[in-house]
Design an enzyme around this catalytic site. Structure first.
Site, PDB file in Angstrom:
ATOM      1  N   ALA A 124       0.814  -1.213   0.000  1.00  0.00           N
ATOM      2  CA  ALA A 124       0.000   0.000   0.000  1.00  0.00           C
ATOM      3  C   ALA A 124       0.851   1.268   0.000  1.00  0.00           C
ATOM      4  O   ALA A 124       0.455   2.273  -0.588  1.00  0.00           O
ATOM      5  CB  ALA A 124      -0.947   0.001   1.201  1.00  0.00           C
ATOM      6  N   THR A 125       2.012   1.248   0.635  1.00  0.00           N
ATOM      7  CA  THR A 125       2.853   2.449   0.633  1.00  0.00           C
ATOM      8  C   THR A 125       3.259   2.802  -0.790  1.00  0.00           C
ATOM      9  O   THR A 125       3.182   3.957  -1.214  1.00  0.00           O
ATOM     10  CB  THR A 125       4.088   2.233   1.528  1.00  0.00           C
TER      11      THR A 125
ATOM     12  N   ASN B  85      -6.230   3.563  10.069  1.00  0.00           N
ATOM     13  CA  ASN B  85      -5.427   2.474  10.633  1.00  0.00           C
ATOM     14  C   ASN B  85      -5.301   2.533  12.150  1.00  0.00           C
ATOM     15  O   ASN B  85      -5.055   1.530  12.791  1.00  0.00           O
ATOM     16  CB  ASN B  85      -4.036   2.458   9.996  1.00  0.00           C
TER      17      ASN B  85
ATOM     18  N   GLN C 165      -6.942  -0.762   4.946  1.00  0.00           N
ATOM     19  CA  GLN C 165      -7.580  -1.345   6.134  1.00  0.00           C
ATOM     20  C   GLN C 165      -9.037  -1.723   5.862  1.00  0.00           C
ATOM     21  O   GLN C 165      -9.748  -2.111   6.793  1.00  0.00           O
ATOM     22  CB  GLN C 165      -7.545  -0.343   7.299  1.00  0.00           C
TER      23      GLN C 165
ATOM     24  N   ALA D 188      -2.035  -6.986   0.430  1.00  0.00           N
ATOM     25  CA  ALA D 188      -2.400  -8.358   0.791  1.00  0.00           C
ATOM     26  C   ALA D 188      -2.267  -8.646   2.286  1.00  0.00           C
ATOM     27  O   ALA D 188      -3.083  -9.359   2.869  1.00  0.00           O
ATOM     28  CB  ALA D 188      -1.534  -9.347   0.007  1.00  0.00           C
ATOM     29  N   HIS D 189      -1.235  -8.066   2.924  1.00  0.00           N
ATOM     30  CA  HIS D 189      -0.938  -8.522   4.295  1.00  0.00           C
ATOM     31  C   HIS D 189      -1.922  -8.033   5.344  1.00  0.00           C
ATOM     32  O   HIS D 189      -1.864  -8.473   6.497  1.00  0.00           O
ATOM     33  CB  HIS D 189       0.507  -8.171   4.684  1.00  0.00           C
TER      34      HIS D 189
ATOM     35  N   THR E 286       9.865  -7.294 -12.514  1.00  0.00           N
ATOM     36  CA  THR E 286       9.337  -8.648 -12.665  1.00  0.00           C
ATOM     37  C   THR E 286       8.240  -8.905 -11.637  1.00  0.00           C
ATOM     38  O   THR E 286       8.404  -8.580 -10.454  1.00  0.00           O
ATOM     39  CB  THR E 286      10.481  -9.666 -12.473  1.00  0.00           C
TER      40      THR E 286
ATOM     41  N   CYS F  20       5.755   7.139  24.041  1.00  0.00           N
ATOM     42  CA  CYS F  20       6.864   6.284  24.449  1.00  0.00           C
ATOM     43  C   CYS F  20       7.017   5.066  23.542  1.00  0.00           C
ATOM     44  O   CYS F  20       8.041   4.404  23.569  1.00  0.00           O
ATOM     45  CB  CYS F  20       6.678   5.829  25.889  1.00  0.00           C
TER      46      CYS F  20
END
Lengths: 130, 415
Positions: free
Chosen positions: B84-85, B164, B192, B213-214, B253, B339
């Site tokens: 996505a980035t 997100n 998301q 996908a992840h 590729t 933190c």
């Protein structure tokens, strides 16, 4: 981030959590930090007539390293004179707890809390004697 | 305590409740991709032999699966990327560079993912101008503010589907309609969203859509950008130049095993989405009700009505987030506390909602997912309750509040 064993130990078994009566003339209270900065420490000492700290208590809102720094500070000030307690440096805390650079401010806060408690006690004494 | 021990015995620790960060690869997805490593390993661009034709066919199938997952009619509109980035960067920079002659103004939202925000910052250094829309305390944008922000120089509006950090769902169909009326392209980061809520590029009238996908139980390292080809035909300046893969929009590729897995993951996620949404919503309700029943001074961040079903972001006032994470180390969640970030700044998303820094430091994000069970939720409720109570007992702020002190009147010594 990986925490040192000593930080984990103090976080899991914090020493001297609690409060002493603020109005007691022999008790000095130091509150440092701010909620919007993510850490606030309250450190209290009870000082005997010989000027020795016989009891110390803390409460801390902050990350694990802040909790560990204040817990360690209460251990260290016990049995010390006010001068000896005020001489504790944040670098000693950093070394003892193996704090990473990003957590050094926690140790600074603990040093400030000790000094604030000592000066609170001294101010109380001064106003009583005047 | 013995109740906590019983609940602990019913689950396998550590628990994973950080499904916004990433998801476990579904065993069905893993099985689908494995043959493409050492059996069908041809380059999908090698049309001259059977190895290449086999993988080309596998990629075609995946492309159709992925397109169908977002309601796209033509699978030729899918561009496979690394995630996505990359898709965000390709969409925003690709449109900006292609339509520079039409205008130099972009619109996005303050609570977007860093990939979207930083792509805009990079374009600002090239001379583009960006309007960062603010959100209300519910996390939603105001459509009138969007309408007012669009000028004749505006070439792109970028609004994410599901946030997100807080899971809030923006009014996408309304945004799409507005953009269409004003003739401005609409890009949506739906990383998301796919598999969590129904995603439909036609209903939303979106022109470009990024996803990966992840976040849907597929592998890391593969994503897609959907680019509308008709009414209007959206054109992009590519980020990568090379062999002209993906119609010249993304040379390199094709990662066939990952793409095959992405197709499988997308098909499963969308097929199971209706039942899964009901199940996750029930689990989230159980989590929230359980925590609210045990603990006071608990604040939900962002709208509960417009929210992805498995998502819950809660502030546990007077308990710093990182120390809470440390205490619940057998439950994987994340925090908006400074933190936990390298910047020492609390979450910019919570800030944009108007959540004060003192509450932002106490926030925890729960991301429930496909493999989350009721027993896990029950354990999380009991464990979080235990640790929050323990930490509040040692919190000077909690003590002050119990004494009736208004914390906003205290003269703090900031450092």
């Amino acid at each position: 981030m990986a925490y040192s064993d000593k930080v984990l130990d103090h976080y899991n078994q914090p020493r001297n959590v609690g409060a002493l009566p603020k109005s007691d003339p022999n008790v000095g209270t130091g509150v440092v930090g701010a909620p919007e900065c993510g850490d606030v420490m309250k450190l209290q000492i009870r000082v005997n007539d010989d000027g020795v700290i016989e009891e110390a208590k803390f409460k801390t809102f902050g990350c694990g390293s802040a909790i560990a720094s204040s817990s360690l500070a209460t251990e260290w000030v016990k049995g010390k004179t006010l001068e000896e307690a005020a001489a504790i440096r944040n670098t000693d805390i950093v070394q003892e707890l193996n704090l990473p650079p990003i957590k050094i401010h926690c140790s600074v806060l603990a040093e400030d809390a000790i000094r604030a408690a000592v000066s609170d006690y001294q101010a109380k004494r001064a106003s009583r004697n005047s | 305590m013995s109740q906590l021990a019983d609940l602990r015995a019913a689950v396998k620790l550590p628990l994973y409740m950080d499904n916004h960060a990433t998801t476990r690869c579904d065993p069905r997805v893993l099985a689908a991709m494995l043959p493409y490593f050492s059996e069908d390993y041809g380059n999908a661009a090698s049309r001259t032999h059977v190895f290449g034709r086999t993988t080309e066919a596998a990629v075609d199938k995946a492309r159709a699966q992925v397109a169908a997952a977002i309601g796209a009619s033509a699978d030729r509109e899918i561009v496979f990327t690394s995630g996505a980035t990359e898709s965000d960067n390709l969409a925003i920079k690709g449109v900006a560079h292609m339509y520079r002659d039409k205008g130099d103004h972009l619109i996005t939202v303050a609570t977007e993912h860093k990939a979207v925000l930083d792509a805009h910052h990079a374009l600002e250094r090239e001379g583009f101008r960006t309007t960062f829309l603010q959100v209300g305390s519910d996390g939603l944008i105001n459509l009138e503010e969007l309408r007012a922000a669009i000028t004749d120089q505006t070439i792109l509006v970028s609004v994410m589907a599901v946030n997100n950090e807080i899971g809030v769902v923006q009014p996408l169909a309304e945004i799409g309609k507005l953009c269409k009326e004003r003739g401005v392209l609409f890009f949506c980061d739906a990383a998301q969203a796919v598999g969590k809520i129904p995603v439909d590029v036609e209903a939303w009238q979106v022109d470009l859509l990024a996803f990966t996908a992840h976040k849907m139980y597929g592998p890391k390292g593969v994503g897609a950008l959907w680019v509308r080809r008709k009414a209007p035909r959206v054109r992009l300046e590519p980020l990568f130049h090379g062999g002209g893969h993906e119609r010249g929009l993304r040379s390199g590729t094709l990662a066939v095993p990952l793409i095959v897995a992405f197709g499988e993951a997308a098909e499963i996620a969308v097929r199971e989405q209706p039942q899964e949404a009901v199940r996750l919503l029930a689990l989230r309700e159980r989590l929230l009700k359980g925590l609210q029943g045990n603990l006071e001074h608990l604040y939900v961040n962002g709208s509960l009505d417009h929210r992805s079903p498995g998502s819950l972001n809660v502030s546990f006032a007077y308990v710093e987030g990182e120390s809470l994470l440390m205490g619940i180390s057998d439950i994987a969640v994340s925090s908006g506390s400074a933190c936990t970030s390298a910047s020492l700044e609390p979450s910019y998303v919570l800030k944009a909602l108007g959540v004060g820094d003192e509450l932002a430091h106490t926030s925890i994000r729960f991301g429930l997912g496909r493999f989350t069970t009721e027993a896990e939720v029950d354990y999380a409720v009991a464990r979080v309750t235990e640790v929050v109570n323990r930490l509040r007992e040692m919190s000077p702020l909690w003590e002050m509040v119990q004494e009736g002190i208004d914390l906003s009147t205290v003269n703090w010594t900031g450092h």
